[in-house]
Design a protein around this motif. Structure first.
Motif, PDB file in Angstrom:
ATOM      1  N   LEU A   1       0.840  -1.189   0.000  1.00 36.80           N
ATOM      2  CA  LEU A   1       0.000   0.000   0.000  1.00 36.80           C
ATOM      3  C   LEU A   1       0.877   1.242   0.000  1.00 36.80           C
ATOM      4  CD1 LEU A   1      -2.724  -0.822   2.706  1.00 36.80           C
ATOM      5  CD2 LEU A   1      -3.060  -0.764   0.236  1.00 36.80           C
ATOM      6  N   SER A   2       0.376   2.301  -0.611  1.00 43.20           N
ATOM      7  CA  SER A   2       1.083   3.569  -0.511  1.00 43.20           C
ATOM      8  C   SER A   2       0.721   4.224   0.823  1.00 43.20           C
ATOM      9  CB  SER A   2       0.692   4.492  -1.659  1.00 43.20           C
ATOM     10  OG  SER A   2      -0.673   4.865  -1.559  1.00 43.20           O
ATOM     11  N   ALA A   3       1.566   5.139   1.278  1.00 40.75           N
ATOM     12  CA  ALA A   3       1.286   5.838   2.534  1.00 40.75           C
ATOM     13  C   ALA A   3      -0.013   6.627   2.435  1.00 40.75           C
ATOM     14  CB  ALA A   3       2.450   6.764   2.879  1.00 40.75           C
ATOM     15  N   ASP A   4      -0.288   7.218   1.257  1.00 49.60           N
ATOM     16  CA  ASP A   4      -1.526   7.974   1.075  1.00 49.60           C
ATOM     17  C   ASP A   4      -2.749   7.066   1.157  1.00 49.60           C
ATOM     18  OD1 ASP A   4      -0.092  10.289   0.789  1.00 49.60           O
ATOM     19  OD2 ASP A   4      -0.051  10.197  -1.409  1.00 49.60           O
ATOM     20  N   ALA A   5      -2.643   5.860   0.562  1.00 45.15           N
ATOM     21  CA  ALA A   5      -3.766   4.921   0.598  1.00 45.15           C
ATOM     22  C   ALA A   5      -4.041   4.468   2.025  1.00 45.15           C
ATOM     23  CB  ALA A   5      -3.477   3.715  -0.292  1.00 45.15           C
ATOM     24  N   ALA A   6      -2.986   4.209   2.796  1.00 48.72           N
ATOM     25  CA  ALA A   6      -3.168   3.788   4.187  1.00 48.72           C
ATOM     26  C   ALA A   6      -3.799   4.902   5.014  1.00 48.72           C
ATOM     27  CB  ALA A   6      -1.826   3.377   4.793  1.00 48.72           C
ATOM     28  N   THR A   7      -3.361   6.149   4.779  1.00 50.95           N
ATOM     29  CA  THR A   7      -3.934   7.277   5.497  1.00 50.95           C
ATOM     30  C   THR A   7      -5.405   7.469   5.133  1.00 50.95           C
ATOM     31  OG1 THR A   7      -1.776   8.374   5.560  1.00 50.95           O
ATOM     32  CG2 THR A   7      -3.713   9.749   5.946  1.00 50.95           C
ATOM     33  N   ALA A   8      -5.731   7.322   3.847  1.00 50.23           N
ATOM     34  CA  ALA A   8      -7.117   7.460   3.405  1.00 50.23           C
ATOM     35  C   ALA A   8      -7.996   6.367   4.010  1.00 50.23           C
ATOM     36  CB  ALA A   8      -7.192   7.410   1.882  1.00 50.23           C
ATOM     37  N   PHE A   9      -7.443   5.147   4.107  1.00 51.78           N
ATOM     38  CA  PHE A   9      -8.205   4.049   4.703  1.00 51.78           C
ATOM     39  C   PHE A   9      -8.491   4.324   6.169  1.00 51.78           C
ATOM     40  CE2 PHE A   9      -8.243  -0.023   7.001  1.00 51.78           C
ATOM     41  CZ  PHE A   9      -9.329  -0.632   6.374  1.00 51.78           C
ATOM     42  N   ARG A  10      -7.476   4.804   6.903  1.00 47.28           N
ATOM     43  CA  ARG A  10      -7.683   5.128   8.311  1.00 47.28           C
ATOM     44  C   ARG A  10      -8.732   6.225   8.476  1.00 47.28           C
ATOM     45  NH1 ARG A  10      -1.694   4.687   8.455  1.00 47.28           N
ATOM     46  NH2 ARG A  10      -1.147   2.805   9.608  1.00 47.28           N
ATOM     47  N   ALA A  11      -8.674   7.248   7.602  1.00 49.96           N
ATOM     48  CA  ALA A  11      -9.649   8.331   7.682  1.00 49.96           C
ATOM     49  C   ALA A  11     -11.061   7.820   7.411  1.00 49.96           C
ATOM     50  CB  ALA A  11      -9.282   9.425   6.693  1.00 49.96           C
ATOM     51  N   HIS A  12     -11.177   6.857   6.480  1.00 55.20           N
ATOM     52  CA  HIS A  12     -12.483   6.270   6.182  1.00 55.20           C
ATOM     53  C   HIS A  12     -13.043   5.532   7.401  1.00 55.20           C
ATOM     54  CE1 HIS A  12     -15.674   4.069   4.198  1.00 55.20           C
ATOM     55  NE2 HIS A  12     -15.117   2.926   4.562  1.00 55.20           N
ATOM     56  N   ILE A  13     -12.196   4.769   8.076  1.00 58.13           N
ATOM     57  CA  ILE A  13     -12.635   4.048   9.276  1.00 58.13           C
ATOM     58  C   ILE A  13     -13.026   5.036  10.369  1.00 58.13           C
ATOM     59  CG2 ILE A  13     -11.914   2.456  11.085  1.00 58.13           C
ATOM     60  CD1 ILE A  13     -12.464   1.154   8.393  1.00 58.13           C
ATOM     61  N   ASP A  14     -12.256   6.132  10.498  1.00 57.97           N
ATOM     62  CA  ASP A  14     -12.601   7.157  11.491  1.00 57.97           C
ATOM     63  C   ASP A  14     -13.992   7.716  11.245  1.00 57.97           C
ATOM     64  OD1 ASP A  14     -10.158   6.807  12.616  1.00 57.97           O
ATOM     65  OD2 ASP A  14      -9.270   8.651  11.828  1.00 57.97           O
ATOM     66  N   ARG A  15     -14.294   8.006   9.989  1.00 55.90           N
ATOM     67  CA  ARG A  15     -15.604   8.581   9.668  1.00 55.90           C
ATOM     68  C   ARG A  15     -16.718   7.587   9.946  1.00 55.90           C
ATOM     69  NH1 ARG A  15     -12.583  10.700   5.314  1.00 55.90           N
ATOM     70  NH2 ARG A  15     -13.210   8.941   3.996  1.00 55.90           N
ATOM     71  N   GLN A  16     -16.453   6.293   9.682  1.00 58.27           N
ATOM     72  CA  GLN A  16     -17.466   5.280   9.950  1.00 58.27           C
ATOM     73  C   GLN A  16     -17.763   5.168  11.448  1.00 58.27           C
ATOM     74  OE1 GLN A  16     -16.166   1.596   8.131  1.00 58.27           O
ATOM     75  NE2 GLN A  16     -17.710   1.826   6.532  1.00 58.27           N
ATOM     76  N   ARG A  17     -16.710   5.255  12.257  1.00 59.85           N
ATOM     77  CA  ARG A  17     -16.877   5.107  13.699  1.00 59.85           C
ATOM     78  C   ARG A  17     -17.295   6.402  14.382  1.00 59.85           C
ATOM     79  NH1 ARG A  17     -11.335   1.703  14.919  1.00 59.85           N
ATOM     80  NH2 ARG A  17     -11.998  -0.277  14.034  1.00 59.85           N
ATOM     81  N   ALA A  18     -17.255   7.507  13.620  1.00 57.35           N
ATOM     82  CA  ALA A  18     -17.575   8.833  14.171  1.00 57.35           C
ATOM     83  C   ALA A  18     -16.678   9.172  15.351  1.00 57.35           C
ATOM     84  CB  ALA A  18     -19.037   8.919  14.586  1.00 57.35           C
ATOM     85  N   SER A  19     -15.497   8.596  15.369  1.00 55.88           N
ATOM     86  CA  SER A  19     -14.536   8.879  16.429  1.00 55.88           C
ATOM     87  C   SER A  19     -13.145   8.662  15.864  1.00 55.88           C
ATOM     88  CB  SER A  19     -14.742   7.945  17.626  1.00 55.88           C
ATOM     89  OG  SER A  19     -13.736   8.141  18.591  1.00 55.88           O
ATOM     90  N   PRO A  20     -12.218   9.627  16.014  1.00 55.76           N
ATOM     91  CA  PRO A  20     -10.882   9.469  15.469  1.00 55.76           C
ATOM     92  C   PRO A  20     -10.175   8.251  16.055  1.00 55.76           C
ATOM     93  CG  PRO A  20     -11.273  11.745  16.140  1.00 55.76           C
ATOM     94  CD  PRO A  20     -12.417  10.926  16.662  1.00 55.76           C
ATOM     95  N   ALA A  21      -9.391   7.580  15.221  1.00 51.80           N
ATOM     96  CA  ALA A  21      -8.663   6.390  15.679  1.00 51.80           C
ATOM     97  C   ALA A  21      -7.721   6.707  16.822  1.00 51.80           C
ATOM     98  CB  ALA A  21      -7.887   5.782  14.510  1.00 51.80           C
ATOM     99  N   VAL A  22      -7.278   7.981  16.886  1.00 53.22           N
ATOM    100  CA  VAL A  22      -6.358   8.346  17.956  1.00 53.22           C
ATOM    101  C   VAL A  22      -7.001   8.165  19.324  1.00 53.22           C
ATOM    102  CG1 VAL A  22      -7.043  10.771  17.918  1.00 53.22           C
ATOM    103  CG2 VAL A  22      -4.755  10.165  18.704  1.00 53.22           C
ATOM    104  N   ASP A  23      -8.351   8.312  19.396  1.00 55.54           N
ATOM    105  CA  ASP A  23      -9.047   8.171  20.671  1.00 55.54           C
ATOM    106  C   ASP A  23      -9.467   6.744  20.984  1.00 55.54           C
ATOM    107  OD1 ASP A  23      -8.833  10.829  21.269  1.00 55.54           O
ATOM    108  OD2 ASP A  23     -10.779  11.385  20.451  1.00 55.54           O
ATOM    109  N   GLU A  24      -9.258   5.826  20.059  1.00 57.73           N
ATOM    110  CA  GLU A  24      -9.659   4.441  20.296  1.00 57.73           C
ATOM    111  C   GLU A  24      -8.653   3.690  21.164  1.00 57.73           C
ATOM    112  OE1 GLU A  24     -12.509   3.082  19.438  1.00 57.73           O
ATOM    113  OE2 GLU A  24     -13.150   4.967  18.545  1.00 57.73           O
ATOM    114  N   GLU A  25      -7.433   4.229  21.281  1.00 57.82           N
ATOM    115  CA  GLU A  25      -6.371   3.616  22.083  1.00 57.82           C
ATOM    116  C   GLU A  25      -6.179   2.147  21.689  1.00 57.82           C
ATOM    117  OE1 GLU A  25      -4.781   4.066  26.695  1.00 57.82           O
ATOM    118  OE2 GLU A  25      -6.856   4.486  26.188  1.00 57.82           O
ATOM    119  N   GLN A  26      -5.953   1.942  20.409  1.00 58.74           N
ATOM    120  CA  GLN A  26      -5.828   0.587  19.901  1.00 58.74           C
ATOM    121  C   GLN A  26      -4.460  -0.005  20.247  1.00 58.74           C
ATOM    122  OE1 GLN A  26      -6.857   0.352  15.738  1.00 58.74           O
ATOM    123  NE2 GLN A  26      -8.370   1.969  15.946  1.00 58.74           N
ATOM    124  N   PHE A  27      -4.445  -1.301  20.504  1.00 52.62           N
ATOM    125  CA  PHE A  27      -3.202  -2.041  20.646  1.00 52.62           C
ATOM    126  C   PHE A  27      -3.494  -3.494  20.320  1.00 52.62           C
ATOM    127  CE2 PHE A  27      -5.220  -2.852  24.622  1.00 52.62           C
ATOM    128  CZ  PHE A  27      -4.746  -4.065  25.074  1.00 52.62           C
TER     129      PHE A  27
END
Length: 367
Positions: free
Chosen positions: A16-42
């Motif tokens: 994947l390109s870095a832009d594609a990965a960033t776009a995918f993360r942004a898409h998931i953020d919009r679906q969850r209505a919460s930024p991934a940064v606040d999900e505290e994923q591990f």
């Protein structure tokens, strides 16, 4: 299920390109209505196979330790007549390293990697401590608490070196926290050795030392966090485990020094606990880590329970405590991002630049 780390590796491998990965993360953020940064994923498990391998690995390591102890007893390499043998933890550490070469380095399994890391560092610590004990003899430890603490400090130093070696080879995020715990163990053991046999009389000194070390681990965790404010690389996982280590090291000494562990709580002490919990909640929101809230939960539950009991709600004190805390935490979780933005946006700009972002993702950070 794909983790943030999987996306990082896909970008590194050119899938994947870095832009594609960033776009995918942004898409998931919009679906969850919460930024991934606040999900505290591990990463903890990637599937039931992680649990299966972890159970099998734990059984194997238990068997190896038992066999090692038997070999040590038959060869006379034990502390005392029937005491522990350094062969047992050494065998556990060796097998844990060997298993990590496959399940961590090749298969990249999360939960087994954590188990094998803990087994390796614990095995190295046990091997060092028992080897020194075998060399100096059991009589050295009779009425010699300072000597015991020095031996533990040396063993902790060896364990820290082992954690460093493991990190260089496998890069398991929890390894840094294990190394930090070993360093804290070194300093605490040396202090206890300097205090001699008067541990109980110097309890407050020890608690204050643990508190200072906890703050140091917290600042170290924030250094990792500030290098990945969008939490899209492995550095965020490293910071998570460091925060998980720092939280009890900060919370327990503070509330113990306030006298909350004596089984009683006055109205004044209960109110102080609640105020401190609010301060911890604001701090947790600012740094976007929930570990502080979880670590202090038992103390605030006890304090509220005592307050309700003293105000006459004896029959319902437990239920009322659970209702207040449960409702509060659920509301905080539901509006976590909004609460964070309200706090962080009022902080100085220089401090905001070191905290996780509240406005979506920043530019992708190289893994």
């Amino acid at each position: 299920m794909y983790s943030q780390n999987d996306l990082d590796e896909a970008v590194s491998a050119g899938v994947l390109s870095a832009d594609a990965a960033t776009a995918f993360r942004a898409h998931i953020d919009r679906q969850r209505a919460s930024p991934a940064v606040d999900e505290e994923q591990f990463r903890l498990i990637t599937g039931f196979n992680d649990i299966f391998v972890s159970i099998a690995g734990a059984i194997l390591l238990f068997a190896v330790g038992w066999i090692g102890q038997s070999i040590g007893q038959s060869s006379g390499l034990t502390i005392g007549r029937d005491g522990p043998s350094p062969i047992s933890p050494a065998a556990v550490a060796a097998v844990a390293w060997g298993l990590a070469l496959f399940f961590t380095a090749k298969r990249r399994m999360a939960l087994p990697s954590i188990l094998l890391l803990l087994a390796f560092v614990g095995g190295v610590f046990g091997t060092a401590a028992l080897t020194i004990g075998l060399a100096v003899g059991g009589a050295f430890f009779d009425n010699n608490d300072s000597g015991v603490m020095v031996v533990l400090a040396v063993a902790a130093a060896v364990a820290a070196a082992g954690a460093s070696l493991h990190w260089r080879r496998f890069r398991v995020p929890i390894t840094v926290a294990a190394g930090a715990a070993a360093v804290a163990g070194i300093l605490t053991s040396l202090l206890m050795a300097a205090l001699g046999n008067d541990f109980e009389g110097q309890r407050n000194v020890l608690l204050a030392t643990v508190l200072v070390l906890g703050v140091g681990v917290f600042l170290f965790a924030m250094r990792w966090d500030s290098s990945d404010r969008s939490r899209i690389t492995r550095r965020s996982d490293v910071a998570f485990w460091l925060h998980l280590l720092a939280a009890p090291m900060i919370v327990h000494p503070v509330f113990t020094l306030l006298g909350l562990n004596d089984g009683r709580a006055t109205i004044g002490e209960g109110l102080v606990v609640i105020v401190l919990y609010v301060v911890l909640a604001i701090t947790a929101l600012a740094v976007d880590r929930r570990a502080l809230l979880v670590s202090a939960l038992a103390y605030v539950l006890f304090a509220l329970n005592e307050l309700f009991r003293q105000f006459g709600a004896v029959e319902l004190n437990v239920a009322l405590t659970a209702l207040v805390i449960g409702s509060g935490l659920l509301l905080l979780s539901a509006f976590w991002h909004q609460a964070r933005a309200a706090i962080v946006d009022r902080l100085p700009g220089s401090l905001q630049d070191r905290l996780p972002t509240t406005h979506g993702q920043l530019a992708a950070v190289p893994a």
